[in-house]
Design an enzyme around this catalytic site. Structure first.
Site, mmCIF file in Angstrom:
data_model
loop_
_atom_site.group_PDB
_atom_site.id
_atom_site.type_symbol
_atom_site.label_atom_id
_atom_site.label_comp_id
_atom_site.label_asym_id
_atom_site.label_seq_id
_atom_site.Cartn_x
_atom_site.Cartn_y
_atom_site.Cartn_z
ATOM 1 N N ASN A 42 0.839 -1.196 0.000
ATOM 2 C CA ASN A 42 0.000 0.000 0.000
ATOM 3 C C ASN A 42 0.878 1.253 0.000
ATOM 4 O O ASN A 42 1.936 1.286 0.633
ATOM 5 C CB ASN A 42 -1.034 0.006 1.129
ATOM 6 C CG ASN A 42 -0.465 -0.256 2.504
ATOM 7 O OD1 ASN A 42 0.552 -0.923 2.648
ATOM 8 N ND2 ASN A 42 -1.127 0.263 3.525
ATOM 9 N N GLU A 44 0.299 5.183 0.672
ATOM 10 C CA GLU A 44 -0.649 6.200 1.142
ATOM 11 C C GLU A 44 -0.234 7.590 0.667
ATOM 12 O O GLU A 44 0.864 7.791 0.128
ATOM 13 C CB GLU A 44 -0.763 6.123 2.668
ATOM 14 C CG GLU A 44 -1.323 4.777 3.098
ATOM 15 C CD GLU A 44 -1.600 4.657 4.586
ATOM 16 O OE1 GLU A 44 -1.123 5.500 5.372
ATOM 17 O OE2 GLU A 44 -2.313 3.708 4.953
ATOM 18 N N CYS A 53 -3.967 0.663 -2.737
ATOM 19 C CA CYS A 53 -3.840 -0.566 -1.949
ATOM 20 C C CYS A 53 -2.792 -1.500 -2.554
ATOM 21 O O CYS A 53 -2.482 -1.427 -3.754
ATOM 22 C CB CYS A 53 -5.170 -1.315 -1.916
ATOM 23 S SG CYS A 53 -6.465 -0.495 -0.989
ATOM 24 N N GLU A 55 -3.040 -4.638 -3.287
ATOM 25 C CA GLU A 55 -3.560 -5.514 -4.345
ATOM 26 C C GLU A 55 -3.549 -4.812 -5.697
ATOM 27 O O GLU A 55 -3.165 -5.389 -6.722
ATOM 28 C CB GLU A 55 -5.008 -5.942 -4.043
ATOM 29 C CG GLU A 55 -5.183 -6.747 -2.780
ATOM 30 C CD GLU A 55 -5.458 -5.895 -1.549
ATOM 31 O OE1 GLU A 55 -4.821 -4.832 -1.398
ATOM 32 O OE2 GLU A 55 -6.297 -6.309 -0.737
ATOM 33 N N CYS A 86 -10.315 -4.615 -0.132
ATOM 34 C CA CYS A 86 -11.400 -3.620 -0.066
ATOM 35 C C CYS A 86 -12.275 -3.743 -1.314
ATOM 36 O O CYS A 86 -11.939 -4.450 -2.277
ATOM 37 C CB CYS A 86 -10.817 -2.207 0.049
ATOM 38 S SG CYS A 86 -10.190 -1.543 -1.515
HETATM 39 N N1 THU Z 1 -5.242 -1.635 2.412
HETATM 40 C C1 THU Z 1 -4.649 -2.414 1.466
HETATM 41 O O1 THU Z 1 -3.586 -2.086 0.925
HETATM 42 N N2 THU Z 1 -5.278 -3.576 1.128
HETATM 43 C C2 THU Z 1 -6.364 -4.080 1.760
HETATM 44 O O2 THU Z 1 -6.784 -5.186 1.447
HETATM 45 C C3 THU Z 1 -7.015 -3.321 2.815
HETATM 46 C C4 THU Z 1 -6.513 -1.948 3.035
HETATM 47 C C5 THU Z 1 -4.545 -0.416 2.847
HETATM 48 C C6 THU Z 1 -5.110 0.884 2.412
HETATM 49 C C7 THU Z 1 -4.592 1.822 3.484
HETATM 50 O O3 THU Z 1 -3.274 2.224 3.141
HETATM 51 C C8 THU Z 1 -4.494 0.950 4.730
HETATM 52 O O4 THU Z 1 -4.511 -0.387 4.257
HETATM 53 C C9 THU Z 1 -5.608 1.174 5.717
HETATM 54 O O5 THU Z 1 -6.834 1.132 5.113
#
Ligand code: THU
Length: 130
Positions: A42, A44, A53, A55, A86
């Site tokens: 991920n 941000e 994310c 994935e 998500c």
């Molecule tokens: N996040 C992911 O990268 N993948 C997931 O399956 C769930 C959420 C990340 C997004 C964000 O940076 C952090 O997790 C919190 O939501």
């Protein structure tokens, strides 16, 4: 490739997560039909909605390298709960692999397996546009 090997790739990818806001590091590893693996973490952003994310990072890397057929994806988070993709990531995965197997992994290495069709029934797909 065993489930455990794919999970190890996902865990390794989570080390590079850029998650200063949520402090929730995620790694993903997607296995292509030829056996190759692409990983993502991920990433941000101070404008929180710009976050990408793990994935989607992995899918975009694989597509960019010319792969469109996928077998499985492992999603690892340093979390007590199994990390599930998500809604946006489910939709993105559905474009290329509507019934991909998803290994949802928690920090102790235990995991549960789902099919995307279970997690995203009644998917909006290209059939609607033709
Ligand atoms: N996040 C992911 O990268 N993948 C997931 O399956 C769930 C959420 C990340 C997004 C964000 O940076 C952090 O997790 C919190 O939501």
């Amino acid at each position: 490739m065993t489930d455990r090997q794919l999970i190890d790739y996902a865990k390794e990818a989570s080390v590079n997560a850029y998650a200063p806001y949520s402090r929730f590091s995620v790694g993903a590893a997607i296995e292509c039909s030829d056996g190759s693996v692409y990983t993502g973490c991920n990433v941000e952003n101070a404008a929180l909605g710009c976050t990408i994310c793990a994935e989607r990072g992995a899918v975009c890397k694989a597509i960019s390298a010319g792969h469109r057929n996928f077998r499985r994806i492992a999603v690892y988070a340093d979390s007590r709960d199994y990390c599930v993709p998500c809604g946006t990531c489910r939709q993105v995965l559905s474009e290329f692999a509507p019934d991909i197997e998803i290994l949802c992994v928690r920090s102790d290495g235990r995991y549960v397996s789902y099919r995307l069709s279970e997690l995203l029934p009644l998917t909006f797909n290209s059939d609607f546009l033709n």
